[in-house]
Design an enzyme around this catalytic site. Structure first.
Site, short mmCIF file in Angstrom:
data_model
loop_
_atom_site.label_atom_id
_atom_site.label_comp_id
_atom_site.label_asym_id
_atom_site.label_seq_id
_atom_site.Cartn_x
_atom_site.Cartn_y
_atom_site.Cartn_z
N GLU A 26 -6.71 4.08 8.10
CA GLU A 26 -6.60 5.53 7.87
C GLU A 26 -7.87 6.09 7.25
O GLU A 26 -8.23 7.25 7.51
CB GLU A 26 -5.37 5.81 7.00
CG GLU A 26 -4.07 5.56 7.75
CD GLU A 26 -2.88 5.28 6.87
OE1 GLU A 26 -1.81 4.98 7.42
OE2 GLU A 26 -3.01 5.34 5.63
N ASN A 53 0.86 -1.19 0.00
CA ASN A 53 0.00 0.00 0.00
C ASN A 53 0.89 1.23 0.00
O ASN A 53 1.53 1.54 1.00
CB ASN A 53 -0.91 -0.02 1.24
CG ASN A 53 -1.77 1.22 1.34
OD1 ASN A 53 -1.90 1.99 0.39
ND2 ASN A 53 -2.35 1.44 2.51
N TRP A 54 0.92 1.92 -1.13
CA TRP A 54 1.82 3.07 -1.27
C TRP A 54 1.31 4.31 -0.56
O TRP A 54 2.04 5.28 -0.41
CB TRP A 54 2.05 3.38 -2.75
CG TRP A 54 2.85 2.36 -3.48
CD1 TRP A 54 3.19 1.09 -3.06
CD2 TRP A 54 3.41 2.50 -4.79
NE1 TRP A 54 3.92 0.45 -4.02
CE2 TRP A 54 4.07 1.28 -5.10
CE3 TRP A 54 3.42 3.52 -5.73
CZ2 TRP A 54 4.74 1.07 -6.31
CZ3 TRP A 54 4.06 3.32 -6.95
CH2 TRP A 54 4.72 2.10 -7.22
N LYS A 55 0.03 4.31 -0.18
CA LYS A 55 -0.58 5.46 0.48
C LYS A 55 -0.36 6.72 -0.38
O LYS A 55 -0.39 6.64 -1.61
CB LYS A 55 -0.06 5.60 1.90
CG LYS A 55 -0.25 4.30 2.70
CD LYS A 55 0.03 4.44 4.17
CE LYS A 55 -0.17 3.09 4.85
NZ LYS A 55 0.00 3.21 6.32
N GLY A 102 3.14 -1.31 4.29
CA GLY A 102 3.09 0.13 4.11
C GLY A 102 4.43 0.68 3.65
O GLY A 102 4.84 0.51 2.51
N GLY A 103 5.14 1.33 4.57
CA GLY A 103 6.39 2.03 4.22
C GLY A 103 7.42 1.17 3.53
O GLY A 103 8.12 1.63 2.62
N GLY A 145 2.85 2.97 14.49
CA GLY A 145 3.25 4.32 14.87
C GLY A 145 3.06 4.67 16.33
O GLY A 145 3.04 5.84 16.69
N SER A 160 3.51 -4.05 11.19
CA SER A 160 4.82 -3.62 10.70
C SER A 160 5.64 -4.82 10.24
O SER A 160 6.51 -5.31 10.96
CB SER A 160 5.56 -2.84 11.79
OG SER A 160 4.85 -1.67 12.11
N GLU A 166 -5.23 -5.30 10.64
CA GLU A 166 -4.32 -4.21 10.99
C GLU A 166 -4.38 -3.96 12.50
O GLU A 166 -5.39 -3.45 12.99
CB GLU A 166 -4.74 -2.91 10.31
CG GLU A 166 -4.75 -2.92 8.81
CD GLU A 166 -5.13 -1.53 8.29
OE1 GLU A 166 -4.23 -0.80 7.88
OE2 GLU A 166 -6.32 -1.19 8.33
N HIS A 184 -9.51 0.62 5.15
CA HIS A 184 -8.20 0.78 5.77
C HIS A 184 -8.31 1.66 7.01
O HIS A 184 -9.15 2.58 7.07
CB HIS A 184 -7.22 1.40 4.76
CG HIS A 184 -5.80 1.41 5.21
ND1 HIS A 184 -5.30 2.36 6.07
CD2 HIS A 184 -4.77 0.56 4.95
CE1 HIS A 184 -4.03 2.11 6.31
NE2 HIS A 184 -3.68 1.02 5.65
#
Length: 252
Positions: free
Chosen positions: A98, A9-11, A235-236, A174, A214, A168, A96
């Site tokens: 977010e 997921n590049w967000k 994610g990242g 975070g 993560s 998730e 998601h």
């Protein structure tokens, strides 16, 4: 056999040049390495058609990061399932954390999106998971159960087998908290048991459940070795080929 999947997921990241470069690098990697899982990406919507052009033989699945619960109409900024179908997108992320946090999405919204995606032949990747407050209050099993039932239990047995679930642990993203592979497995097994209670074990055993915490190159193999974890929603680490490829190799 459940499908094994590593999805990135590049967000809201990458300009068009950087996005194209990463897609080309990822395609080259995929063509030159035998992988034991499917590889999917969810780039920003602006880049979906470019992704389909680059991955024209469907070597890599292309997903939107969200889609509308409405078929069409005056919904500025939204992307419809018909639009995704028309470019031969593979599917869409739905619900998601977010989107829930910043855009007020509920499981009822997700239910309508999942059904619409399935009606259009798209793969819905339904995301669920508890917050830090819910985890500390010991509510995580009940929260995930309720999310799963509201969003998915209007589906038929054949339909739910086409859904991919991404768990998730919002509390581990975070916050400085870390979910162990055992904690992740515990919730994945719980989700599968919820599906089994409604649809039977045979159906539940066909549903792929991804871990959306993560996942990193150094823990991917251990996480993916858990019996009810069928891959990851990354994610990242999906933004760098070096990291993403090492996660994919967690299935080797």
């Amino acid at each position: 056999m459940r499908r094994k999947i590593v999805a990135g997921n590049w967000k809201m990241n990458k300009n068009v040049i950087d996005a194209q470069q990463l897609m080309v690098q990822l395609l080259s990697y995929k063509n030159n390495h035998a992988t034991n899982c499917e590889v999917w990406i969810a780039p920003p919507s602006l880049y979906l058609m470019m992704a389909k052009d680059i991955f024209e033989k469907d070597e890599i699945g292309v997903f939107s990061q969200d889609m509308s619960e409405h078929e069409s109409g005056a919904y500025t900024g939204e992307i419809s399932a018909d639009m995704l179908e028309s470019i031969d997108a593979t599917g869409s992320l739905i619900g998601h954390s977010e989107r829930r946090q910043y855009h007020g999405e509920t499981d009822s919204h997700c239910n309508r999106k999942v059904k619409l995606a399935l009606d259009k032949g798209l793969i819905p990747v339904y995301c669920n998971g508890e917050t830090l407050e819910q985890r500390k209050a010991g509510q995580h099993f009940e929260v995930v159960k309720n999310q799963t039932e509201v969003a998915l239990f209007t589906l038929s047995a054949e339909e739910i087998k086409k859904v991919v679930i991404a768990y998730e642990p919002v509390w581990a993203i975070g916050t400085g908290e870390t979910a162990t592979p055992e904690q992740a497995q515990e919730i994945h097994a719980h989700i599968r048991s919820i599906i089994a209670a409604k649809y039977g074990q045979e159906v539940a055993d066909e549903v792929s459940i991804l871990y959306g915490g993560s996942v990193k190159p150094d823990n991917a193999k251990e996480i993916f070795s858990q019996p009810d974890i069928d891959g990851g929603l990354i994610g990242g680490a999906a933004l760098k080929l070096e990291d993403f490829s090492k996660i994919i190799e967690g299935f080797n």
